[in-house]
Enzyme design. Sequence first.
Site: not given
Length: 454
Positions: A424-426
């Site tokens: 998850d790039h968040r």
Amino acid sequence: MPQVLEFKLPDLGEGLTEAEIVRWLVEVGDVVAIDQPVVEVETAKAMVEVPCPYGGVVTARFGEEGKELPVGAPLLTVAVGSVEPEPSGITEAAEAEPSGSGNVLVGYGTGAPPVRRRRVRPEGLSAPAVAPVASVAPAVAVVPPVSASGASGASDGVRGPVAVVSPLVRKLARQHDLDLRQLAGSGPDGLILRADVESAIRSGAETPQESAVTDQSSAHPAGERVPLRGVRGAVADKLARSRREIPDATCWVDADATELMAARAAMNGAGGPGAGPKVSVLALLARICTAALARYPELNSTVDQEAREIVRLPGVHLGFAAQTERGLVVPVVRDAHARSTESIGTEITRLTEAARTGTLKPAELTGGTFTLNNYGVFGVDGSTPIINHPEAAMLGVGRIVPKPWVHEGELAVRRVVQLSLTFDHRVCDGGTAGGFLRYVADCVEQPAVLLRTL
């Protein structure tokens, strides 16, 4: 006279709203005891045996095997209450006692039933015969005639009551413009079941309004339709949600697993016969993952979208993908961060066997914080797996196969594996994800790296 009580499908927890009937454990006319399992159902999480909180004689069952019922829908009816004294010495109890147990079902409540008076049969005597209650009719909701739109009234001059219990059945009929009054119910006392409606749909039952549509589409026969329900439906919903909500990215690397395989062989060869269960490659990779997550805790987290916060989780509950006849499931090894390789391996073996036999409990399929996906067992090298929502990352492992590899400056045949990390790039940027994956690859190539950091 006996009283007919209705037992509804209880709330199975974990946000589950429906269950599929897999196997009935009782027949109409059977005598059941309080808390006796009466039906086996399959939810999106697991197989569950549902106990009935009433003791008495089964007078009706609602739903056929293979059909879904929503939570709160009638499951069966049981005739309970007074039984006339017999020469065998039955006496009447002086006190009132509950007609059901009110016990919980695997952590789910069945609810406490009302208090009633009953006659008690002395211990050792046979159960009451079915005959005295055979005439008790099951509780069937009789509703006014319904038109294709679901409104009361007659549309073609045919009037009369429609025996329908489930609002799901009425909704299904409305969606396909079926007049329930034209159907013959196959349930007790002519009860119209979901199977009856589905059969009418399959056989081409239609209203005049849809004839033109059918004529126009007859040249294009519909393909096979497979219901998205049970495990397959849950997987579909979760994967779709993951794709909608998680901005995922994937990085991958090839690693020389020759030394890892040699270390595994040494572990399994040490101690001789009776030294304990063999250490699996999956257990070794799982232990490497827990060590990597200790160094990169960002990947053992979840995102609270409403609060706009990243929640870093204190412990690692490691999920691993397992393919079964019921579909893909992800059992969870609890507190994997506090387990040894051997302990993780033992738990993986236990959960895998439970997954194959369909006996996993809902609690064993939820609460994961990171997933390990060994798709190499399918004979493939690589993949870009979809994150198991609401987790933040998944490590994918391809098959370990001999390949040409430059080792110590020389071309050699080595055991090579492709590792991929979807994240998850968040929760982190590529540097963190790359660092995690590189550490895993280093441990695979040089197991001593893992020993040095333990």
